[in-house]
Write a protein that holds these residues in place. Sequence first.
Motif, PDB file in Angstrom:
ATOM      1  N   TYR A  22       0.843  -1.201   0.000  1.00 38.76           N
ATOM      2  CA  TYR A  22       0.000   0.000   0.000  1.00 38.76           C
ATOM      3  C   TYR A  22       0.880   1.253   0.000  1.00 38.76           C
ATOM      4  O   TYR A  22       2.059   1.188   0.335  1.00 38.76           O
ATOM      5  N   ALA A  83      -6.475   6.795  -7.112  1.00 45.85           N
ATOM      6  CA  ALA A  83      -7.143   5.765  -6.303  1.00 45.85           C
ATOM      7  C   ALA A  83      -6.132   4.755  -5.790  1.00 45.85           C
ATOM      8  O   ALA A  83      -6.279   3.555  -5.941  1.00 45.85           O
ATOM      9  N   ARG A  85      -4.228   2.398  -3.272  1.00 46.62           N
ATOM     10  CA  ARG A  85      -4.592   1.636  -2.075  1.00 46.62           C
ATOM     11  C   ARG A  85      -3.748   2.200  -0.939  1.00 46.62           C
ATOM     12  O   ARG A  85      -2.546   2.013  -0.892  1.00 46.62           O
ATOM     13  N   SER A 121     -10.663   3.432  -1.012  1.00 49.55           N
ATOM     14  CA  SER A 121      -9.300   2.906  -1.148  1.00 49.55           C
ATOM     15  C   SER A 121      -8.477   3.098   0.122  1.00 49.55           C
ATOM     16  O   SER A 121      -7.286   2.797   0.137  1.00 49.55           O
TER      17      SER A 121
END
Length: 343
Positions: A22, A83, A85, A121
């Motif tokens: 991430y 977007a 994560r 997200s």
Amino acid sequence: MSIKVVDEQEFRLFIEKLASAYEVVAPVKKRGEHVFKRIFDVGEVDLEYVTTILPPKKYLLPPSDGLIKLKKNGEFEEVKPEAQRRVLLGVHSCDLNALMILDRVFLDHFKLPQYVERRRSLLTVALTCLNPSPTCFCASMGTGPSPDQGYDLLITKISAGYLLEVGSENGEGLIRIASGRQGGKKDLEEKCKLIGEALKLFKKKIDDVSGLPELFERNLEHDVWKKLGEIDLACGQCVMSCPTCYCFDVSDQLSLDGSESIRVKEWDACFTLEFSEVALGGNFRRDRAARLRQFIGHNLGWGGGVQYPELGGRTKCVGCGRCIRVCPVHIDLTEVVKTLRSG
């Protein structure tokens, strides 16, 4: 829900694993203060922070956000938000509660596509706050120092390292990548003891938060507004640092060659004279006292639960104390409430 205890080394490895999957945003020290920023090295993370200069809302509501691109030939296209994560790591309970308030506004009532996309997200790893700032009063507002909802994973610094507690299905996925032992009753008892000690550290408080909307409604003409309006600088730092303020302006910005323009949504502040301007030169809040009353009144009176019943009567203010901390003339919301209560 699962709980786990990890030592310092295991916690470091946990963050590294998060960062490999991430975009991890965490509190980082910068010029003596702290900010939320993306980390590229686990050594940057500083969970001993008191509060950050700006709240993490900037990752859902950026200061400037493109909405539509307009081309010279008349064509236009919607600007899609990034977007990634993203994991928001180490967010204090006050800021987490602020995000929950913004959710009610931009997910439920006035669905904002950019906000919705970014929120979907975003994973939140909350942090129990054991060292409140001298200006914090989240304990009075019922929003801290430790959250009871709204997080995917909650971390608390304890003697053995960090206690990890899952708060959602996504959190179950996060805790699985952490090494460590199963947490137990003693770990949770230590957490409760630490929270009890943290509660004794708060220096600011609002003794009674019941009936605040009615209190403000009864005192719209109180002398306190005039007195504070005379010293207030209308600089707007309180609004810019507020984790739940969401007013904005919209403008069209033309490219240098004139081939296209972009419609931009930008943070705005009710403290500015222009904010309440209307046609033909009218202005609903020409006096600084009126603008000051609007900011404080919206946060502790006619905002929050008054506007959105699902907030259960909770105020828009979450007691993070940033507005008190940054105010150059030391205007203090808790002192305003005391003055209004005293008549």
